[in-house]
Design a protein around this motif. Sequence first.
Motif, PDB file in Angstrom:
ATOM      1  N   UNK A 107       4.291  17.650  -1.927  1.00  0.00           N
ATOM      2  CA  UNK A 107       5.472  17.590  -1.072  1.00  0.00           C
ATOM      3  C   UNK A 107       5.228  16.722   0.164  1.00  0.00           C
ATOM      4  N   UNK A 108       4.025  16.810   0.722  1.00  0.00           N
ATOM      5  CA  UNK A 108       3.730  16.140   1.986  1.00  0.00           C
ATOM      6  C   UNK A 108       3.692  14.615   1.868  1.00  0.00           C
ATOM      7  N   UNK A 109       3.091  14.095   0.811  1.00  0.00           N
ATOM      8  CA  UNK A 109       2.932  12.641   0.684  1.00  0.00           C
ATOM      9  C   UNK A 109       4.282  11.926   0.654  1.00  0.00           C
ATOM     10  N   UNK A 110       5.230  12.328  -0.196  1.00  0.00           N
ATOM     11  CA  UNK A 110       6.528  11.640  -0.162  1.00  0.00           C
ATOM     12  C   UNK A 110       7.210  11.727   1.211  1.00  0.00           C
ATOM     13  N   UNK A 111       7.086  12.857   1.886  1.00  0.00           N
ATOM     14  CA  UNK A 111       7.686  12.987   3.220  1.00  0.00           C
ATOM     15  C   UNK A 111       7.016  12.041   4.215  1.00  0.00           C
ATOM     16  N   UNK A 112       5.698  11.935   4.158  1.00  0.00           N
ATOM     17  CA  UNK A 112       4.985  11.031   5.058  1.00  0.00           C
ATOM     18  C   UNK A 112       5.337   9.577   4.776  1.00  0.00           C
ATOM     19  N   UNK A 113       5.423   9.203   3.508  1.00  0.00           N
ATOM     20  CA  UNK A 113       5.780   7.825   3.157  1.00  0.00           C
ATOM     21  C   UNK A 113       7.187   7.514   3.661  1.00  0.00           C
ATOM     22  N   UNK A 158       0.838  -1.201   0.000  1.00  0.00           N
ATOM     23  CA  UNK A 158       0.000   0.000   0.000  1.00  0.00           C
ATOM     24  C   UNK A 158       0.874   1.251   0.000  1.00  0.00           C
ATOM     25  N   UNK A 159       1.854   1.255   0.883  1.00  0.00           N
ATOM     26  CA  UNK A 159       2.759   2.404   0.993  1.00  0.00           C
ATOM     27  C   UNK A 159       3.512   2.604  -0.326  1.00  0.00           C
ATOM     28  N   UNK A 160       3.954   1.512  -0.931  1.00  0.00           N
ATOM     29  CA  UNK A 160       4.656   1.593  -2.209  1.00  0.00           C
ATOM     30  C   UNK A 160       3.782   2.169  -3.313  1.00  0.00           C
ATOM     31  N   UNK A 161       2.510   1.772  -3.343  1.00  0.00           N
ATOM     32  CA  UNK A 161       1.593   2.309  -4.363  1.00  0.00           C
ATOM     33  C   UNK A 161       1.343   3.799  -4.150  1.00  0.00           C
ATOM     34  N   UNK A 162       1.227   4.210  -2.902  1.00  0.00           N
ATOM     35  CA  UNK A 162       1.038   5.635  -2.601  1.00  0.00           C
ATOM     36  C   UNK A 162       2.238   6.433  -3.102  1.00  0.00           C
ATOM     37  N   UNK A 215       2.317   6.684  -6.943  1.00  0.00           N
ATOM     38  CA  UNK A 215       1.394   7.704  -7.465  1.00  0.00           C
ATOM     39  C   UNK A 215       1.983   9.096  -7.295  1.00  0.00           C
ATOM     40  N   UNK A 216       2.567   9.350  -6.139  1.00  0.00           N
ATOM     41  CA  UNK A 216       3.162  10.666  -5.889  1.00  0.00           C
ATOM     42  C   UNK A 216       4.305  10.947  -6.866  1.00  0.00           C
TER      43      UNK A 216
END
Length: 90
Positions: free
Chosen positions: A68-74, A11-15, A18-19
Amino acid sequence: MDDEDPMTKEDVGRIMARAMRATAGPWSSFVESREGFSGSDFIRTGGEDIYLTGATVADQDFIAHARQDIPRLVTEVERLRELLNRSKGR
């Protein structure tokens, strides 16, 4: 995915995938009434600007910051999972 199901590594990898497929960042939200300029509200990207219809200012800001936020959160999720795995001796 059910809200109670744990997020898998896949799941994390798919997120993250996409980013990374999205237009290059950073993205910035420009709102006419907030920025003090005239013209349309839009999101500036590393490519074409994005114009939204029906979005609130909060929606536009959220979308712009997500680039910017999604890659940092992942990255943080992956870091914390690694720490957890090390603490469990995995």
